[in-house]
Design a protein around this motif. Structure first.
Motif, short mmCIF file in Angstrom:
data_model
loop_
_atom_site.label_atom_id
_atom_site.label_comp_id
_atom_site.label_asym_id
_atom_site.label_seq_id
_atom_site.Cartn_x
_atom_site.Cartn_y
_atom_site.Cartn_z
N ALA A 144 -0.67 -30.38 3.67
CA ALA A 144 -1.35 -31.62 3.25
C ALA A 144 -1.37 -32.63 4.39
O ALA A 144 -2.38 -33.30 4.61
N LEU A 145 -0.26 -32.73 5.12
CA LEU A 145 -0.21 -33.65 6.26
C LEU A 145 -1.23 -33.25 7.32
O LEU A 145 -1.94 -34.10 7.88
N LYS A 146 -1.34 -31.96 7.59
CA LYS A 146 -2.31 -31.47 8.57
C LYS A 146 -3.74 -31.69 8.10
O LYS A 146 -4.60 -32.10 8.88
N ARG A 147 -3.99 -31.42 6.83
CA ARG A 147 -5.34 -31.60 6.29
C ARG A 147 -5.76 -33.06 6.33
O ARG A 147 -6.91 -33.38 6.63
N ARG A 148 -4.83 -33.96 6.03
CA ARG A 148 -5.15 -35.38 6.09
C ARG A 148 -5.49 -35.79 7.51
O ARG A 148 -6.45 -36.54 7.75
N LEU A 149 -4.73 -35.31 8.47
CA LEU A 149 -4.99 -35.62 9.87
C LEU A 149 -6.35 -35.06 10.31
O LEU A 149 -7.12 -35.76 10.97
N LEU A 150 -6.65 -33.83 9.93
CA LEU A 150 -7.93 -33.22 10.28
C LEU A 150 -9.10 -33.92 9.62
O LEU A 150 -10.21 -33.96 10.17
N ALA A 151 -8.86 -34.47 8.44
CA ALA A 151 -9.93 -35.19 7.73
C ALA A 151 -10.15 -36.58 8.32
O ALA A 151 -11.01 -37.31 7.86
N ASN A 152 -9.33 -36.92 9.32
CA ASN A 152 -9.46 -38.21 10.00
C ASN A 152 -9.27 -39.38 9.04
O ASN A 152 -9.89 -40.42 9.19
N SER A 185 -3.48 -41.38 1.00
CA SER A 185 -2.16 -40.79 0.80
C SER A 185 -2.24 -39.28 0.92
O SER A 185 -3.25 -38.67 0.56
N ILE A 186 -1.16 -38.65 1.38
CA ILE A 186 -1.18 -37.19 1.45
C ILE A 186 -1.25 -36.57 0.07
O ILE A 186 -1.61 -35.41 -0.06
N SER A 187 -0.91 -37.32 -0.96
CA SER A 187 -0.98 -36.77 -2.32
C SER A 187 -2.39 -36.28 -2.65
O SER A 187 -2.56 -35.40 -3.47
N GLU A 188 -3.40 -36.84 -1.97
CA GLU A 188 -4.79 -36.41 -2.18
C GLU A 188 -5.02 -34.99 -1.69
O GLU A 188 -6.00 -34.36 -2.05
N PHE A 189 -4.15 -34.48 -0.85
CA PHE A 189 -4.31 -33.17 -0.25
C PHE A 189 -3.32 -32.14 -0.79
O PHE A 189 -3.27 -31.02 -0.31
N ILE A 190 -2.52 -32.53 -1.76
CA ILE A 190 -1.52 -31.63 -2.34
C ILE A 190 -2.11 -30.99 -3.61
O ILE A 190 -2.67 -31.69 -4.45
N PRO A 191 -1.96 -29.66 -3.77
CA PRO A 191 -2.58 -28.97 -4.89
C PRO A 191 -1.88 -29.21 -6.23
O PRO A 191 -0.72 -29.64 -6.29
N LEU A 192 -2.60 -28.92 -7.29
CA LEU A 192 -2.08 -29.08 -8.65
C LEU A 192 -0.79 -28.30 -8.87
O LEU A 192 0.10 -28.76 -9.58
N SER A 193 -0.67 -27.14 -8.25
CA SER A 193 0.55 -26.33 -8.43
C SER A 193 1.80 -27.08 -7.95
O SER A 193 2.88 -26.89 -8.50
N PHE A 194 1.66 -27.94 -6.96
CA PHE A 194 2.79 -28.75 -6.49
C PHE A 194 3.23 -29.71 -7.58
O PHE A 194 4.43 -29.85 -7.85
#
Length: 153
Positions: free
Chosen positions: A48-56, A62-71
């Protein structure tokens, strides 16, 4: 599917807030420190941290936007009854005073599991597994209302 998305969005906001995250600060990761993450969920957070960084969007979302429902399901599992539910996450429910018991967590956990299963059926186009939309919608709306979403007519 949209209703499940709304539910997931509610979890992304309410769970970090219940763990002490500042809603005004998308860079606040203090809430993650309260979780005793297993290897799989540590990887989910790192991803999620990497995806947030890549999404600029590293300074605005928040990184919570990139964390899946299973988490989020993992966080709300009954194995975390004493470590997370009682001190923190029971606060996600509108009736948090009546939510301290194991029964409330088990009921929420069971319903969230069903919603996740329904989400996977739709997301993976397993239409032969769809038994009916009414029960699924009723379940997801129950979860949404338990989290404080006002029912719209």
């Amino acid at each position: 599917y949209i209703e499940i998305g709304i539910l997931e969005k509610l979890l992304r906001v309410t769970i970090p807030r219940s763990l002490g995250a500042s809603p005004e600060n998308p860079l606040d990761l203090s809430w993650i420190l309260k979780l005793n993450l297993d290897a799989e969920n540590r990887l989910r957070v790192e991803k999620a941290l990497k995806r947030r960084l890549l999404a600029n969007k590293n300074l605005t979302v928040s990184i919570s936007e990139f964390i899946p429902l299973s988490f989020w399901r993992w966080v709300l599992h009954s194995r975390h009854f004493t470590s997370l539910w009682i001190p923190y996450t029971h606060q996600i429910l509108i009736d948090s005073g009546g939510a301290l018991g194991m029964r409330a967590l088990k009921d929420f956990e069971r319903r969230l599991y069903r919603a996740n299963q329904d989400r996977n059926v739709v997301a993976h186009y397993n239409t032969s597994l769809i038994k009916g939309i009414d029960a699924s919608l009723e379940n997801v709306r129950w979860l949404q209302q338990a989290l404080g979403l006002v029912k719209a007519e």
